[in-house]
Enzyme design. Structure first.
Site, PDB file in Angstrom:
ATOM      1  N   ASP A  60       0.853  -1.191   0.000  1.00  0.00           N
ATOM      2  CA  ASP A  60       0.000   0.000   0.000  1.00  0.00           C
ATOM      3  C   ASP A  60       0.892   1.246   0.000  1.00  0.00           C
ATOM      4  O   ASP A  60       1.668   1.456   0.938  1.00  0.00           O
ATOM      5  CB  ASP A  60      -0.907  -0.023   1.247  1.00  0.00           C
ATOM      6  CG  ASP A  60      -1.789   1.208   1.332  1.00  0.00           C
ATOM      7  OD1 ASP A  60      -2.413   1.541   0.321  1.00  0.00           O
ATOM      8  OD2 ASP A  60      -1.832   1.831   2.406  1.00  0.00           O
ATOM      9  N   THR A  94      -2.885   5.603  -4.122  1.00  0.00           N
ATOM     10  CA  THR A  94      -1.795   6.347  -3.455  1.00  0.00           C
ATOM     11  C   THR A  94      -0.445   6.067  -4.121  1.00  0.00           C
ATOM     12  O   THR A  94       0.416   6.938  -4.149  1.00  0.00           O
ATOM     13  CB  THR A  94      -1.719   5.966  -1.962  1.00  0.00           C
ATOM     14  OG1 THR A  94      -1.759   4.551  -1.841  1.00  0.00           O
ATOM     15  CG2 THR A  94      -2.861   6.566  -1.192  1.00  0.00           C
ATOM     16  N   THR A  95      -0.263   4.855  -4.654  1.00  0.00           N
ATOM     17  CA  THR A  95       0.987   4.547  -5.368  1.00  0.00           C
ATOM     18  C   THR A  95       0.962   5.237  -6.730  1.00  0.00           C
ATOM     19  O   THR A  95       1.946   5.852  -7.147  1.00  0.00           O
ATOM     20  CB  THR A  95       1.145   3.025  -5.549  1.00  0.00           C
ATOM     21  OG1 THR A  95       0.900   2.379  -4.307  1.00  0.00           O
ATOM     22  CG2 THR A  95       2.532   2.671  -6.026  1.00  0.00           C
ATOM     23  N   ASP A 147      -9.023   0.414   1.920  1.00  0.00           N
ATOM     24  CA  ASP A 147      -8.961   0.870   0.531  1.00  0.00           C
ATOM     25  C   ASP A 147     -10.234   0.503  -0.229  1.00  0.00           C
ATOM     26  O   ASP A 147     -10.742   1.294  -1.024  1.00  0.00           O
ATOM     27  CB  ASP A 147      -7.741   0.264  -0.181  1.00  0.00           C
ATOM     28  CG  ASP A 147      -6.467   1.038   0.138  1.00  0.00           C
ATOM     29  OD1 ASP A 147      -6.528   1.911   1.015  1.00  0.00           O
ATOM     30  OD2 ASP A 147      -5.411   0.775  -0.467  1.00  0.00           O
TER      31      ASP A 147
END
Length: 535
Positions: free
Chosen positions: A69, A102-103, A403
């Site tokens: 994550d 988020t990545t 998520d």
């Protein structure tokens, strides 16, 4: 600085198209920022997508976290350079806004910084680059919105597809068939047809070690982190429960820390003990008088929340006791159970109680779990009981569930879906390239560079899946040029296919906020030309 540095000659002329030749220091500061930020981007790049690698993180306390994550990885990185910290903040901003991607947002920012660096070397002024990038991001959001598909929140199958796509890139991907329906049910219970957001603080995940992730379930009622206190032999199951929540202590009063009481006569000692027992008996009788038969006690720091004497009294009065309720749980419990927190015994009356059909402690896979079911006047809250074989798996299960919950929340905020697998990025990249040809001067260069930078997502997805990135991305471009707008990388088969038919979908908000936030951060970094340390 040469205007033909990267092999593409620029029209050298007066006015706007004049090559930008910067003084030494601002250029150095800019390059230092770009290098530092790109280093952070490269660190998480390998963990993008369903075939991304995992990172093992050792915290300062010696705990080990295994995750892919992006937000968790970046939160753990000790970034010293201010520009690196900006990328860490960028992933936090994406986590707050969309909860997923988020990545993606950090990898995208790294690619845009690489494009900006090449443009700077060609002699284009940073302000022109920054303004062009912002215009390009607005256009990209337009193109993404064009290919999105509207969503009806009552269509459970579509929501499940979106949640499964999010979970498929996690370590716990093999359990997506268990976790996705839980995430969808949790958010749809809180959402109303008119709501534009869902507060995820109303969804509580309680983690218990034992069993496997498949045992994770959505509880119809409330599940507690604490266990029933049975040390004095009190009950562990109460039907037709009347639940009280107290914030005062059921133990004998103590002097302050600085003071001591010295007793040198056993009769005095006897009197003190007798007084203490009478005080506690009075408290417990008042609690029973209100009709309460389940007592939740807030954790206390200065003295014991409940002592053995009062536990003994409560057992005789057949009151089930649960102690050590944390302060930050109080709001959730009062909202869920319909009771009110009481901080003074005189205010403890029947109207402050919550009502439920059953409170019981069950034993599941060697773990004790307290469930409160059949709650009357239940607030709009949801409890999820997460099970797992050890703490590492449980932590990752919680992050993955978070998520998935965020993905469904995104669909409540902005009710539209787009494909995954690099399809939207390639589409936006192609459309921006076409748009760039209608522009003139340096802006056209910047738009083209922005369009090329968007291709980092499909390239990285292909790289992480062990495919040939050049062949895959070229094939992807061809398919899009032939009019297949939903063509994307099918990582499982290693081919290009219609990604919507493969059920690889994500909320529009995840992609649009990633593009907007990454561009804003890059423009901010470009406009910095000096670095001053304050005293």
């Amino acid at each position: 600085m040469s205007s033909v540095a990267a092999g593409v000659p620029l029209p050298l002329a007066t006015g706007q198209n004049k090559a930008f030749n910067d003084k030494g220091k601002p250029m150095e500061v800019r390059m230092s920022n770009l290098v530092a930020a790109k280093a952070i981007s490269d660190a998480v790049r390998t963990s993008l997508g369903p075939r991304g690698m995992d990172k093992m993180i050792q915290t300062s306390k010696g705990e080990v976290i295994v995750t892919n994550d992006g937000a968790t990885i970046l939160r753990s990185i000790q970034a010293l350079h201010p520009a690196s910290k900006m990328l860490v903040d960028l992933s936090v901003a994406q986590d707050i806004e969309a909860g997923d991607g988020t990545t993606t947002v950090v990898v995208l920012a790294g690619s845009l910084l690489g494009a900006a660096e090449k443009l700077l070397q060609k002699g284009i002024h940073p302000t022109i680059i920054a303004e062009s990038f912002l215009k390009a991001s607005a256009k990209a959001v337009e193109f993404l919105t064009e290919i999105s598909v509207p969503v009806d929140l009552n269509d459970r199958a579509v929501l499940l597809r979106a949640a499964s796509t999010s979970l498929n890139s996690k370590i716990v991907s093999q359990y997506s068939s268990t976790l996705a329906p839980i995430a969808v049910s949790a958010v749809t219970r809180l959402a109303t047809p008119t709501s534009s957001n869902v507060d995820l603080r109303d969804i509580r995940i309680v983690k218990k070690v034992g069993g496997t992730i498949e045992d994770t379930e959505l509880i119809d009622g409330v599940v507690l982190n604490q266990n029933v206190v049975t040390a004095a032999g009190g009950p562990s199951r109460i039907e037709k429960a009347k639940i009280g929540l107290i914030q005062f202590q059921l133990s004998a009063p103590k002097p302050d820390m600085d003071n001591t009481v010295v007793i040198n006569d056993y009769r005095q000692m006897d009197k003190v003990i007798k007084e203490g027992r009478a005080y506690l008996l009075n408290l417990t009788k008042k609690i029973k008088k209100s009709g309460c038969n389940v007592l939740l006690i807030q954790k206390s720091i200065l003295r014991d929340a409940v002592d053995e004497t009062s536990l003994n009294f409560l057992k005789r009065l057949n009151i089930l006791v649960i102690k050590d309720v944390e302060r930050d749980e109080i709001d959730f419990l009062t909202k869920s159970l319909g009771c009110k927190a009481v901080s003074d015994i005189e205010a403890f009356t029947e109207d402050k109680l919550g009502y439920a059909d059953l409170v019981e402690e069950t034993n599941r896979d060697g773990t004790k779990v307290v469930k409160i079911t059949g709650v009357k006047n239940k607030g709009r809250t949801v409890s999820i009981l997460a099970m797992g074989s050890n703490h590492l798996v449980l932590e990752e299960c919680e992050r993955s569930l978070h998520d998935a919950l965020c993905v469904i929340r995104c669909l409540v905020k902005k009710r539209a879906l787009i494909g995954g697998g690099g399809a939207p990025e390639i589409h936006a990249s192609r459309m921006l390239s076409q748009y760039a040809q209608s522009l003139k001067g340096m802006e056209a260069y910047c738009f083209q560079a922005y369009a090329d930078a968007l291709e980092v997502i499909p390239t990285t997805l292909a790289e992480n899946a062990g495919l040939n990135p050049i062949a895959i991305v070229t094939e992807l471009r061809n398919r899009h040029a032939l009019g297949e707008r939903n063509a994307g990388i099918n990582v499982r088969r290693g081919t290009i296919s219609n990604i919507i038919e493969e059920d690889v979908v994500q909320p529009l908000l995840v992609s649009t906020s990633a593009v907007e936030l990454a561009t804003e951060t890059v423009t901010l970094l470009l406009k910095i030309d000096d670095y001053v340390q304050a005293r």
